[in-house]
Design a protein around this motif. Structure first.
Motif, PDB file in Angstrom:
ATOM      1  N   GLY A  23      18.576   2.191   0.631  1.00 19.67           N
ATOM      2  CA  GLY A  23      19.435   2.251  -0.539  1.00 19.67           C
ATOM      3  C   GLY A  23      18.692   2.556  -1.819  1.00 19.67           C
ATOM      4  N   MET A  24      17.442   2.093  -1.942  1.00 21.16           N
ATOM      5  CA  MET A  24      16.673   2.292  -3.152  1.00 21.16           C
ATOM      6  C   MET A  24      15.353   2.991  -2.918  1.00 21.16           C
ATOM      7  SD  MET A  24      17.106  -1.500  -4.810  1.00 21.16           S
ATOM      8  CE  MET A  24      15.780  -1.166  -5.969  1.00 21.16           C
ATOM      9  N   ALA A  25      14.885   3.005  -1.693  1.00 19.02           N
ATOM     10  CA  ALA A  25      13.521   3.474  -1.438  1.00 19.02           C
ATOM     11  C   ALA A  25      13.472   4.365  -0.205  1.00 19.02           C
ATOM     12  CB  ALA A  25      12.592   2.276  -1.247  1.00 19.02           C
ATOM     13  N   ASP A  26      12.474   5.234  -0.201  1.00 13.25           N
ATOM     14  CA  ASP A  26      12.130   5.998   0.997  1.00 13.25           C
ATOM     15  C   ASP A  26      11.054   5.222   1.752  1.00 13.25           C
ATOM     16  OD1 ASP A  26      13.865   8.164   0.452  1.00 13.25           O
ATOM     17  OD2 ASP A  26      12.409   8.984  -0.957  1.00 13.25           O
ATOM     18  N   VAL A  27      11.086   5.324   3.073  1.00  9.94           N
ATOM     19  CA  VAL A  27      10.160   4.553   3.906  1.00  9.94           C
ATOM     20  C   VAL A  27       9.247   5.520   4.656  1.00  9.94           C
ATOM     21  CG1 VAL A  27       9.942   2.763   5.668  1.00  9.94           C
ATOM     22  CG2 VAL A  27      11.958   2.815   4.180  1.00  9.94           C
ATOM     23  N   TYR A  28       7.950   5.261   4.578  1.00  8.51           N
ATOM     24  CA  TYR A  28       6.951   6.128   5.197  1.00  8.51           C
ATOM     25  C   TYR A  28       6.015   5.300   6.078  1.00  8.51           C
ATOM     26  CZ  TYR A  28       8.309   9.495   1.597  1.00  8.51           C
ATOM     27  OH  TYR A  28       9.018  10.336   0.787  1.00  8.51           O
ATOM     28  N   ALA A  29       5.493   5.940   7.105  1.00  4.05           N
ATOM     29  CA  ALA A  29       4.348   5.377   7.815  1.00  4.05           C
ATOM     30  C   ALA A  29       3.106   5.772   7.036  1.00  4.05           C
ATOM     31  CB  ALA A  29       4.281   5.913   9.241  1.00  4.05           C
ATOM     32  N   ALA A  30       2.201   4.815   6.848  1.00  5.14           N
ATOM     33  CA  ALA A  30       0.984   5.069   6.072  1.00  5.14           C
ATOM     34  C   ALA A  30      -0.171   4.301   6.696  1.00  5.14           C
ATOM     35  CB  ALA A  30       1.178   4.660   4.610  1.00  5.14           C
ATOM     36  N   ARG A  31      -1.382   4.658   6.286  1.00  4.58           N
ATOM     37  CA  ARG A  31      -2.571   3.981   6.792  1.00  4.58           C
ATOM     38  C   ARG A  31      -3.381   3.427   5.628  1.00  4.58           C
ATOM     39  NH1 ARG A  31      -4.783   7.705  10.297  1.00  4.58           N
ATOM     40  NH2 ARG A  31      -3.461   6.749  11.874  1.00  4.58           N
ATOM     41  N   HIS A  32      -3.690   2.133   5.740  1.00 11.39           N
ATOM     42  CA  HIS A  32      -4.589   1.522   4.764  1.00 11.39           C
ATOM     43  C   HIS A  32      -6.001   1.976   5.121  1.00 11.39           C
ATOM     44  CE1 HIS A  32      -6.824  -1.512   2.527  1.00 11.39           C
ATOM     45  NE2 HIS A  32      -5.707  -1.797   1.873  1.00 11.39           N
ATOM     46  N   LEU A  33      -6.602   2.755   4.245  1.00 12.51           N
ATOM     47  CA  LEU A  33      -7.844   3.430   4.584  1.00 12.51           C
ATOM     48  C   LEU A  33      -9.024   2.473   4.713  1.00 12.51           C
ATOM     49  CD1 LEU A  33      -7.417   6.568   2.300  1.00 12.51           C
ATOM     50  CD2 LEU A  33      -7.004   6.386   4.757  1.00 12.51           C
ATOM     51  N   THR A  34      -9.053   1.417   3.926  1.00 10.29           N
ATOM     52  CA  THR A  34     -10.161   0.471   3.999  1.00 10.29           C
ATOM     53  C   THR A  34     -10.086  -0.385   5.250  1.00 10.29           C
ATOM     54  OG1 THR A  34     -10.355   0.396   1.590  1.00 10.29           O
ATOM     55  CG2 THR A  34     -11.341  -1.425   2.826  1.00 10.29           C
ATOM     56  N   LEU A  35      -8.886  -0.894   5.545  1.00 11.64           N
ATOM     57  CA  LEU A  35      -8.711  -1.784   6.695  1.00 11.64           C
ATOM     58  C   LEU A  35      -8.423  -1.023   7.986  1.00 11.64           C
ATOM     59  CD1 LEU A  35      -6.525  -4.593   5.064  1.00 11.64           C
ATOM     60  CD2 LEU A  35      -9.007  -4.571   5.412  1.00 11.64           C
ATOM     61  N   GLY A  36      -8.064   0.256   7.868  1.00 15.08           N
ATOM     62  CA  GLY A  36      -7.709   1.029   9.052  1.00 15.08           C
ATOM     63  C   GLY A  36      -6.437   0.520   9.710  1.00 15.08           C
ATOM     64  N   ARG A  37      -5.523  -0.029   8.918  1.00 16.63           N
ATOM     65  CA  ARG A  37      -4.290  -0.609   9.447  1.00 16.63           C
ATOM     66  C   ARG A  37      -3.106   0.272   9.102  1.00 16.63           C
ATOM     67  NH1 ARG A  37      -2.987  -6.571   7.556  1.00 16.63           N
ATOM     68  NH2 ARG A  37      -2.918  -5.561   5.506  1.00 16.63           N
ATOM     69  N   ASP A  38      -2.260   0.552  10.108  1.00 19.57           N
ATOM     70  CA  ASP A  38      -1.032   1.311   9.867  1.00 19.57           C
ATOM     71  C   ASP A  38       0.046   0.375   9.328  1.00 19.57           C
ATOM     72  OD1 ASP A  38      -2.133   3.690  10.715  1.00 19.57           O
ATOM     73  OD2 ASP A  38      -1.472   3.442  12.786  1.00 19.57           O
ATOM     74  N   VAL A  39       0.766   0.846   8.330  1.00 19.78           N
ATOM     75  CA  VAL A  39       1.793   0.039   7.684  1.00 19.78           C
ATOM     76  C   VAL A  39       3.042   0.897   7.469  1.00 19.78           C
ATOM     77  CG1 VAL A  39       0.051  -1.347   6.482  1.00 19.78           C
ATOM     78  CG2 VAL A  39       1.084   0.633   5.322  1.00 19.78           C
TER      79      VAL A  39
END
Length: 523
Positions: A46-62
């Protein structure tokens, strides 16, 4: 999961061009927000777009929720977006999607949260059909457990629905999107309630009556939405269906759904589960379970009766809960539907887009703010005036629809709402045994030559009920004859309107009115 071989681009308002004040999905993908690289788009809320992303320092997908730029320019929306993260970050539970971080880069506001590999229950329902008892109880316990933790933190979700309940690839049920969460007393004084308008926030198909009316809500409102969700998941369809958001809203206020076991069409549900869902969706908050803990305790007691320990039943969110199908000693009491509460709210009137656009463009307006016991304020549109009347549900409110937005030859929308409001006023009078007054209202409606034939048919059907109560045999016969004529006319010229009539007036009532199969031209 896609991998990016090239160095991520730094994202900034200068580096990414905009069209109509927004950044396209393609230009975000592969870019970098702070320490996150955007990988791909997952969806749009409703208010936001949702993306798959990667935290580059931790190497964690979010999963990253990025506030759309048209909202990012509004300070109130940004505040609510941040409040979403503040609320959700308080909650740490296996059945709740975990929030990791909230932040902003340049003009981009984001929330980084747990990435769930799985699907939401709406997609699962569409793909696999209604849930089994075991699956439903697992969902009921998981969501109840999540709401229990939220309630202890003073947070209500405000948008429980199948789309916001995820099942991971490991089978774990998780509640997502506390985006409409309302905090307790720690809300900042500058904007104490960013969720004031009932129909601007939340999904009308699953909203509680008190949320629709703009009243203060608590965990019992979430339990109502959970009950409506469970009904949908078990029956394969929601208890109330209409294309008009106003229709759905008023049905939640006044209509009684078909009992769940009948809607499901099979006898494989244990009666105790039907009873629990029935209690969850009662109109008055005080008639429901008073907390998620009470709901879980009720399920636990049923499990013990069925020979299972509480630990086996409630202990872990990932386990599939196996409950024997047991029958209660007595059948559920079923309320008599009585005279249909004129479910004209089911009628799509071509105002769906206009109604939704109005409420979405007026997010700060509270329905309760404009309600006054002594007078009915004038709204800006006939749709909003009708909603005010529905929340008041008194004679003054229904009369105000026609007074402020009179029916006219050049305005079919006003004319339709004029008819709907008079039908509702007559229904209200009949419910209060004011038969003469109801008869006069329906007579006034039927005198108007501009009223659509469908509304004339509905008015005649209701008038027959009123005349029967008054003992007006001659006029009752005349009205039945008129109704049968219009019924045959609709069958010949407007099948869609006839289908609406048949949904509003039950088969039993149609037979009593003499609307037999022969009247529809069948042989």
């Amino acid at each position: 999961m896609t991998s990016e071989s090239s160095e991520p681009n730094e994202l900034s308002p200068q580096a990414s061009s905009r069209e109509d004040g927004d950044v396209s999905s393609a230009k975000l993908i592969g870019c970098r927000l702070g320490d996150y690289q955007i990988l791909r788009k997952l969806g749009r809320g409703g208010m936001a777009d949702v993306y798959a992303a990667r935290h580059l320092t931790l190497g964690r997908d979010v999963a990253m929720k990025i506030l759309r730029s048209d909202y990012a320019r509004d300070g109130d929306y940004v505040a609510r977006f941040r409040r979403e993260a503040k609320a959700a970050a308080k909650l740490n539970h296996p059945n709740i999607v975990q929030v990791y971080e909230v932040g902003s880069v340049d003009s981009f506001h984001y929330i980084a949260q747990e990435l769930i590999h799985g699907d939401n229950l709406r997609h699962i329902l569409s793909r696999s059909g209604s849930l089994s008892t075991d699956e439903a109880v697992e969902v009921l316990v998981a969501v109840g457990s999540a709401l229990e933790v939220a309630a202890e933190a003073g947070i209500t979700h405000r948008d429980i629905k199948p789309e916001n309940i995820m099942r991971s690839s490991r089978g774990i049920v998780k509640v997502a999107d506390f985006g409409l969460a309302r905090l307790g007393p720690d809300v900042d004084a500058s904007r104490a309630d960013l969720t004031q308008a009932g129909l601007t926030l939340g999904t009308p198909r699953y909203m509680s009556p008190e949320q629709i009316q703009g009243h203060t809500v608590d965990s019992r409102s979430d339990l109502y939405s959970l009950g409506i969700t469970m009904y949908h998941l078990l029956a394969g369809r929601p208890p109330f269906e209409a294309e008009d958001p106003l229709a759905l809203a008023v049905m939640h206020l006044h209509e009684t759904p078909i009992p769940l076991d009948r809607a499901r069409g099979t006898e494989d549900l244990p009666e105790w589960l039907v009873a629990i869902v029935s209690k969850l969706i009662r109109k008055r908050p005080e008639d429901r379970f008073q907390s998620p803990s009470e709901l879980l305790a009720s399920i636990r007691s049923r499990a013990i009766d069925a020979g299972y320990s509480a630990a086996e039943t409630i202990g872990t969110a990932a386990a599939t809960i196996r409950l024997q199908r047991v029958a209660d000693q007595s059948r559920l009491r079923q309320r008599s539907p009585g005279w249909r509460r004129v479910a004209i709210f089911l009628i799509p009137l071509g105002c769906i887009v206009a109604t939704a656009a109005f409420f979405l463009s007026h997010p700060a307006k509270s329905v309760t703010r404009v309600l006054r016991p002594d007078q009915v304020p004038q709204a800006k549109t006939v749709e909003e005036q009708y909603l005010i009347a529905a929340t008041r549900n008194d004679e003054a409110g229904w009369r105000a629809v026609s007074d402020y937005f009179p029916a006219s030859e050049n305005n079919s929308l006003n004319t339709n709402y004029h008819a709907k409001s008079l039908l509702q006023m007559a229904r209200l009078m009949a419910a209060e045994l004011q038969w003469q007054q109801a008869d006069r209202v329906l007579e006034d409606l039927l005198r108007n030559p501009r009223i659509d034939r469908l509304y004339q048919a509905l008015a005649l059907a209701q008038r027959c009920n009123v005349l029967e109560q008054l003992g007006e045999t001659r006029r009752l016969t005349e009205s039945q004859t008129q109704l049968q004529t219009i019924y045959r006319e609709l069958d010949a010229t407007n099948p869609s309107a006839l289908a609406v009539f048949d949904r509003v007036v039950s088969e039993k009532e149609r037979l009593q009115l003499g609307l037999t199969i022969a009247d529809r031209g069948d042989t």
